[in-house]
Design a protein around this motif. Structure first.
Motif, short mmCIF file in Angstrom:
data_model
loop_
_atom_site.label_atom_id
_atom_site.label_comp_id
_atom_site.label_asym_id
_atom_site.label_seq_id
_atom_site.Cartn_x
_atom_site.Cartn_y
_atom_site.Cartn_z
N GLU A 87 0.83 -1.20 0.00
CA GLU A 87 0.00 0.00 0.00
C GLU A 87 0.87 1.25 0.00
OE1 GLU A 87 -3.23 1.61 3.08
OE2 GLU A 87 -3.84 -0.21 2.02
N PHE A 88 0.51 2.18 -0.87
CA PHE A 88 1.18 3.47 -0.94
C PHE A 88 0.40 4.46 -0.08
CE2 PHE A 88 2.83 1.23 -4.51
CZ PHE A 88 4.09 1.75 -4.74
N VAL A 89 0.97 5.62 0.17
CA VAL A 89 0.34 6.66 0.98
C VAL A 89 -0.95 7.13 0.29
CG1 VAL A 89 0.64 9.02 1.86
CG2 VAL A 89 2.54 7.40 1.92
N GLU A 90 -1.97 7.41 1.09
CA GLU A 90 -3.25 7.89 0.57
C GLU A 90 -3.07 9.15 -0.25
OE1 GLU A 90 -7.16 9.81 2.57
OE2 GLU A 90 -6.64 7.81 3.29
N VAL A 91 -3.81 9.23 -1.35
CA VAL A 91 -3.75 10.38 -2.25
C VAL A 91 -4.45 11.56 -1.59
CG1 VAL A 91 -4.38 11.28 -4.52
CG2 VAL A 91 -3.76 8.85 -4.26
N SER A 92 -3.73 12.66 -1.48
CA SER A 92 -4.34 13.89 -0.98
C SER A 92 -4.27 14.92 -2.10
CB SER A 92 -3.61 14.40 0.27
OG SER A 92 -2.28 14.71 -0.03
N GLY A 93 -5.18 15.86 -2.10
CA GLY A 93 -5.20 16.88 -3.14
C GLY A 93 -5.77 16.35 -4.43
N THR A 94 -5.37 16.96 -5.52
CA THR A 94 -5.89 16.59 -6.83
C THR A 94 -4.80 15.92 -7.64
OG1 THR A 94 -5.36 18.77 -7.68
CG2 THR A 94 -7.58 18.46 -6.82
#
Length: 144
Positions: A87-94
């Motif tokens: 798992e990669f870091v959660e996507v934040s922003g656009t």
């Protein structure tokens, strides 16, 4: 340069599982790599690439360290599967995109050596609020 099935399998096992190729490559150096770093890419990085080429970019994104050994990967031919989900870091922003390739390289960040890369099946949507995840069933067909 095309590789035979046996050589493709041996090279992937060397890179991903630290399995020596007798008489050619081994881990007898003082400090062999014990981890490699996975990166997500929006297109095939290509032969002259480094780890940053076509790499996914979003706030907080970071490459994931993977144990270099049979506890990290299974390999058959030029296809590798993870032993455990990644798992990669959660996507934040656009910045919505799609990860179509997985890279494996030597650096946690920056323009490290891209050892190999492969197409993801299925591809991974990069969407706000979602952590990009490769399951053990995710197939990576490496370019070797």
């Amino acid at each position: 340069m095309p590789y035979t099935t046996a050589s493709a399998n041996a090279l992937l096992k060397l890179i991903l599982q630290a399995t020596p190729i007798s008489g050619l490559a081994d881990n007898a150096v003082t400090a062999p790599l014990t981890v490699v770093y996975a990166s997500l890419h929006t297109a095939a990085p290509g032969a002259g690439a480094n780890q940053s080429t076509n790499e996914v970019a979003y706030p907080g994104y970071a490459r994931v360290a993977i144990t270099r050994g049979p506890t990290g990967w299974t390999v058959a031919g030029n296809v590798a599967n993870l032993v455990a989900a990644m798992e990669f870091v959660e996507v934040s922003g656009t910045g919505i995109s799609t990860a179509t390739h997985l890279g494996v390289g030597t650096a946690a960040a920056g323009n490290g050596i891209l050892l190999t890369y492969g197409a993801l099946d299925p591809v991974i949507p990069i969407q706000a609020g979602v952590a990009p995840r490769l399951k053990t069933a995710t197939k990576v067909t490496f370019e070797v």
